[in-house]
Design an enzyme around this catalytic site. Structure first.
Site, PDB file in Angstrom:
ATOM      1  N   ASP A 232       0.808  -1.223   0.000  1.00  0.00           N
ATOM      2  CA  ASP A 232       0.000   0.000   0.000  1.00  0.00           C
ATOM      3  C   ASP A 232       0.837   1.266   0.000  1.00  0.00           C
ATOM      4  OD1 ASP A 232      -2.674  -0.658  -0.045  1.00  0.00           O
ATOM      5  OD2 ASP A 232      -2.812  -0.960   2.113  1.00  0.00           O
TER       6      ASP A 232
HETATM    7  C1  GLC Z   1      -1.479  -3.779   5.422  1.00  0.00           C
HETATM    8  C2  GLC Z   1      -2.723  -3.824   4.577  1.00  0.00           C
HETATM    9  C3  GLC Z   1      -2.548  -4.705   3.374  1.00  0.00           C
HETATM   10  C4  GLC Z   1      -1.281  -4.370   2.647  1.00  0.00           C
HETATM   11  C5  GLC Z   1      -0.092  -4.371   3.572  1.00  0.00           C
HETATM   12  C6  GLC Z   1       1.167  -3.889   2.899  1.00  0.00           C
HETATM   13  O1  GLC Z   1      -1.289  -5.008   6.050  1.00  0.00           O
HETATM   14  O2  GLC Z   1      -3.825  -4.277   5.331  1.00  0.00           O
HETATM   15  O3  GLC Z   1      -3.647  -4.560   2.509  1.00  0.00           O
HETATM   16  O4  GLC Z   1      -1.113  -5.295   1.615  1.00  0.00           O
HETATM   17  O5  GLC Z   1      -0.337  -3.503   4.654  1.00  0.00           O
HETATM   18  O6  GLC Z   1       1.107  -2.552   2.614  1.00  0.00           O
HETATM   19  C1  GLC Z   2      -0.808   2.484   5.881  1.00  0.00           C
HETATM   20  C2  GLC Z   2      -0.077   1.273   6.435  1.00  0.00           C
HETATM   21  C3  GLC Z   2      -0.350   0.057   5.616  1.00  0.00           C
HETATM   22  C4  GLC Z   2      -1.828  -0.098   5.442  1.00  0.00           C
HETATM   23  C5  GLC Z   2      -2.484   1.197   4.919  1.00  0.00           C
HETATM   24  C6  GLC Z   2      -3.987   1.071   4.812  1.00  0.00           C
HETATM   25  O1  GLC Z   2      -0.379   2.744   4.617  1.00  0.00           O
HETATM   26  O2  GLC Z   2       1.309   1.473   6.483  1.00  0.00           O
HETATM   27  O3  GLC Z   2       0.207  -1.065   6.258  1.00  0.00           O
HETATM   28  O4  GLC Z   2      -2.057  -1.110   4.503  1.00  0.00           O
HETATM   29  O5  GLC Z   2      -2.166   2.237   5.771  1.00  0.00           O
HETATM   30  O6  GLC Z   2      -4.616   1.287   5.994  1.00  0.00           O
END
Ligand code: GLC
Ligand code: GLC
Length: 816
Positions: free
Chosen positions: A487
């Site tokens: 993300d």
């Molecule tokens: C969080 C989110 C997931 C994403 C991951 C890496 O665990 O829930 O959707 O793939 O971060 O960014």
């Molecule tokens: C932030 C976090 C990631 C998560 C995203 C969505 O980017 O670092 O882990 O997936 O929020 O909530």
């Protein structure tokens, strides 16, 4: 250092001191009513939606830690001394403190000056309430006069509004008290037809429902005035902060034990029958009284607890293994599937790290969570797949999140995370292989929940694949869009606005350049799954098309996504490399190494092997495999959120545990059982129990991240419980290391276990048949020879037995 121990026999983790490094939590409920509960009775509960139907308050990030809970105070009415058997909130010297976190229940107890007390908390199946069974024992040699006070603080339903809208909320709180039951009915007068109730099995000596009366001016939960003076105020809340507190008095002879039951629950009335009498403003209690009566009956409570135990026994009996390694056994047999069910139920909504108000249910997250739960709850997995597919858009893309109450896509987050649709193919393939239920593919499912747009699920999967194929960049690799699985790798956002959400910020680039190599790998994996589905349906030509698309993408990944010793991560919005030896930071990333090798890319020419060597050399640490190295030391506007985190944390180079199992699986693809299992153990919470003072999170569940070696707190876990790590580790260890893997045509048994293991046994329920599997190592290597019910079978797949078969005996020799 440890703060407790595993009791595998009872499937519990027993915490032996209350001051754990962080609140160590457990979950109550597995259907519609849920709660989180810490080892000192902190936490809250809610009905279905942690934001919109929150029953009780919890103060995240409070000091002291972990405030708001299911509190009980005991008061010695002779001396006036009072304390809490769960240690919080009074934090008296607790003697013999323990907390047993079990599957769907928690028991917390301690003793104080000759009075032992323990409370068992659980949510009965089929009920929307939690039961607190308090047992008090007078261990003194003289009679005991005891006051018991309960206490919960009600949340005014919408947890976000509750924490922000004080100008209104200080005036809206309303309650009713009738007999031994306290009713919380804020907003029931208008548009709500639900209320909360807090009942007690014993006659009351008093009650309180106004927080500040109960506590007294400027006091906290550790020293409520009502408890100190030994008498409730019988306060009735009008506005301010409604609470529920019962006061009962018990007289216990020496050695005597007494049980008191409290029920905290949620109830809805039909909208036309809210009031009784109908023209009054009083809650109609006719529908809730039988529920309360039922669970105040000790026999019914015991029966409900036994039913809960049986429920978990049944779920866990789907797969039980006996390997030479106790950590593997414990995680595979108990805690990992339990965590998988929790992530399946709750996605990322409510934990100690997830406030329950922040996020809907993630499309990508839920499709992956399903991988860990499908064998245990196939019917629910079916429903989930259809729910998720119904939030897909006609483009084939998907809302990134949807709301559990409405099951609609969340406009606030929108879409454009280009990996999202591909996970739907993986979850559906897993469901099909587990169940053989092809009818799901014919289910009509709308797009964006719009009636009239229905198409069979199979068509949704086709669009998922096409979505990637129609969004290719300059190297004909998949465009990354807003982000892929990571993300925080935001190559088109270029955010310079303080505090702006990277999830929703407008894209500053048109998105036609930045490409993801990881997505290339994921596409190959998904397109191969799609080919398998098509072939199983008899669509041979389509199957070949998908295979050709996968091969073509694999070729491009090798041509444009290879950096010499590992797979590149991406191309940025200027066409520059991300995750290359040419970069000054972020030279190598874990995701494409794991995913590309899992997808079979580079197996023939040694590049897969080389990529995993690079992972071992550059990314692996004693605490797990890092997301990338070196971590970013400053903010790069063209990379986005990934570089917003200090080095070693979260997406900036922590051990982001979700990705580690991809490398474990990749190692098994290359036949490296020792390495796969070694990686498995590095993040296995049970194997890390002995360093709990470093790890700090619960030793019975995976955490999202462990601080990486660039962080000052290297080895410290965070964001436990709600993480894709649960499902993927379960898949990695059960399907790839132990190698027990559903296929369309039978159960594959292809273990890739450590060289030192003499073998293992397993019991696996697959499509209604019990498989007794015995694996014996007869030599080095992973070659499988199979006997099924005594007869040799070619290959490594146990064919589906004739209908009516109960048990299949599978003997596997590996090596030699
Ligand atoms: C969080 C989110 C997931 C994403 C991951 C890496 O665990 O829930 O959707 O793939 O971060 O960014
Ligand atoms: C932030 C976090 C990631 C998560 C995203 C969505 O980017 O670092 O882990 O997936 O929020 O909530």
């Amino acid at each position: 250092m440890q703060f407790g121990y595993f009791d595998d026999e009872r499937r519990e983790y027993v915490i032996t001191r209350p001051d754990t490094p962080l609140p160590w939590i457990n979950y109550l409920g597995c259907e519609d009513f849920f709660g989180i509960i810490s080892n000192t009775a902190g936490g809250y509960c809610f009905y279905r939606d942690a934001r919109l139907r929150r029953l009780t308050r919890y103060r995240y990030n409070n000091v002291p830690l972990d405030f708001g809970g299911r509190y009980i105070y005991l008061r010695d009415d002779e001396t006036g001394l009072f304390w809490s058997p769960s240690w919080q909130p009074t934090r008296h010297e607790a003697e013999e403190y323990f907390c047993r976190h079990g599957l769907g229940y928690t028991v917390i107890g301690s003793a104080f000056r000759g009075v032992a007390a323990q409370t068992r908390y659980f949510v009965p199946l089929g009920a929307n309430l939690e039961v607190w069974q308090l047992t008090v024992t007078n261990q003194r040699d003289r009679p005991l006069a005891l006051s018991v006070f309960s206490a919960v603080e009600f949340c005014l339903w919408d947890a976000w509004d509750d924490a922000t809208n004080f100008q209104r909320n200080f005036s809206t709180g309303e309650v009713e008290v009738e007999g031994r039951v306290i009713y919380h009915k804020t907003e029931y007068r208008e548009r709500r037809n639900h209320f909360a109730f807090f009942a007690c099995s014993e006659p009351l000596a008093g009650f309180d429902t106004q927080r500040d009366t109960f506590l007294g001016p400027y006091r906290g939960w550790d020293r409520p005035l009502a408890v100190e003076r030994g008498q409730s105020f019988n306060s009735v809340a009008h506005g301010w902060a409604p609470i529920g507190s019962h006061h009962i008095r018990l007289h216990l002879a020496p050695g005597e034990s007494r049980q008191v039951v409290f029920l905290l629950g949620y109830h809805e009335n039909p909208p036309g029958e809210k009031f009784d009498p109908p023209d009054s403003q009083r809650i109609n209690k006719r529908t809730v009284r039988p529920v309360i009566a039922r669970y105040l009956d000790p026999a019914q409570v015991e029966a409900a607890f036994e039913a809960l135990r049986a429920h978990w026994d049944r779920l866990l009996s789907t797969l039980q293994v006996e390997t030479p390694d106790p950590h593997t056994n414990r995680m595979v047999n108990i805690w990992n599937p339990y965590q998988c069910m929790t992530t399946f139920n709750l996605a990322r909504s409510a934990s100690y790290f997830e406030s329950g108000i922040g996020r809907g249910i993630g499309f990508r997250d839920s499709n992956q969570d399903l991988l860990g739960a499908v064998a245990m709850v196939p019917e629910r997995a079916r429903e989930r797949i259809l729910d998720l597919a119904a939030t897909q858009l006609e483009t084939g893309g998907a809302y990134h999140q949807y709301q559990p109450l409405t099951k609609r896509g969340n406009d606030a987050i929108g879409s454009g995370f280009n990996d999202d649709p591909l996970w739907l193919v993986l979850s559906t393939a897993a469901y099909l292989k587990e169940t053989g239920d092809g009818s799901i593919l014919d289910e009509p499912v709308p797009y964006d929940n719009q009636p009239g747009t229905e198409e069979p699920l199979y068509g949704h999967l086709e669009r998922s694949i096409r979505y990637t194929m129609e969004r290719l960049g300059p190297h004909r690799l998949p465009l990354i869009g807003r982000a892929d699985w990571n993300d925080c790798l935001n190559l088109n956002i270029f955010s310079e606005e303080p505090g702006e959400s990277f999830q929703t910020a407008p894209l500053k680039r048109d998105g036609t350049v930045a490409e993801s190599v990881f997505l290339g790998g994921l596409f190959v994996l998904a397109a191969r799954e799609m080919a398998g589905i098509a072939r199983w349906r008899g669509l041979e030509e389509e199957a070949r098309r998908y295979e050709a698309a996968a091969d073509e993408m694999a070729r491009r990944v090798l041509e444009h996504g290879w950096d010499g010793e590992w797979f590149l991560r991406a191309y940025d919005a200027f066409g520059g490399k991300v995750g290359s030896r040419e970069c000054s930071e972020g030279q190598i990333f874990i995701e494409p190494q794991g995913m590309c090798v899992m997808a079979g890319i580079g197996l023939e020419d040694g590049r897969a092997q080389r990529a995993l060597e690079s992972v071992r050399e550059r990314l692996s640490t004693p605490h797990g495999i890092l997301l990338h190295q070196p971590a970013y030391t400053r903010y790069y506007v063209h990379l986005g959120e990934i570089s917003s985190y200090p080095p070693g944390y979260k997406e900036n180079g922590s051990v982001f545990c979700h990705t580690n199992p991809w490398v474990m699986i990749a190692e098994t693809v290359l036949g490296h059982g020792d390495r796969a299992h070694d990686y498995y153990q590095r993040i296995n919470p049970s194997a890390r129990e002995a360093i709990s003072e470093v790890h700090r999170c619960e030793p019975y569940v995976y955490a999202q991240m462990i601080a990486g070696r660039d962080a000052p707190t290297f080895g410290e876990a965070k964001n436990s419980w709600l993480t894709g790590t649960a499902a993927w580790n379960y898949v990695a260890v059960t399907q790839h290391i132990l190698g027990i893997r559903p296929t369309f045509v039978g159960l594959r048994v292809a273990p890739v276990i450590p060289r030192g293991w003499a073998g293992f046994t397993a019991r696996r329920v697959f499509r209604g048949v019990m498989y007794h599997i015995t694996v014996r190592r007869v030599g080095p290597g992973n070659r499988v020879s199979l006997r099924v019910d005594g007869r040799p079978v070619e290959g490594d797949i146990v064919p589906l037995p004739p209908p009516g078969t109960g048990i299949v005996q599978v003997d596997v020799k590996i090596g030699g």
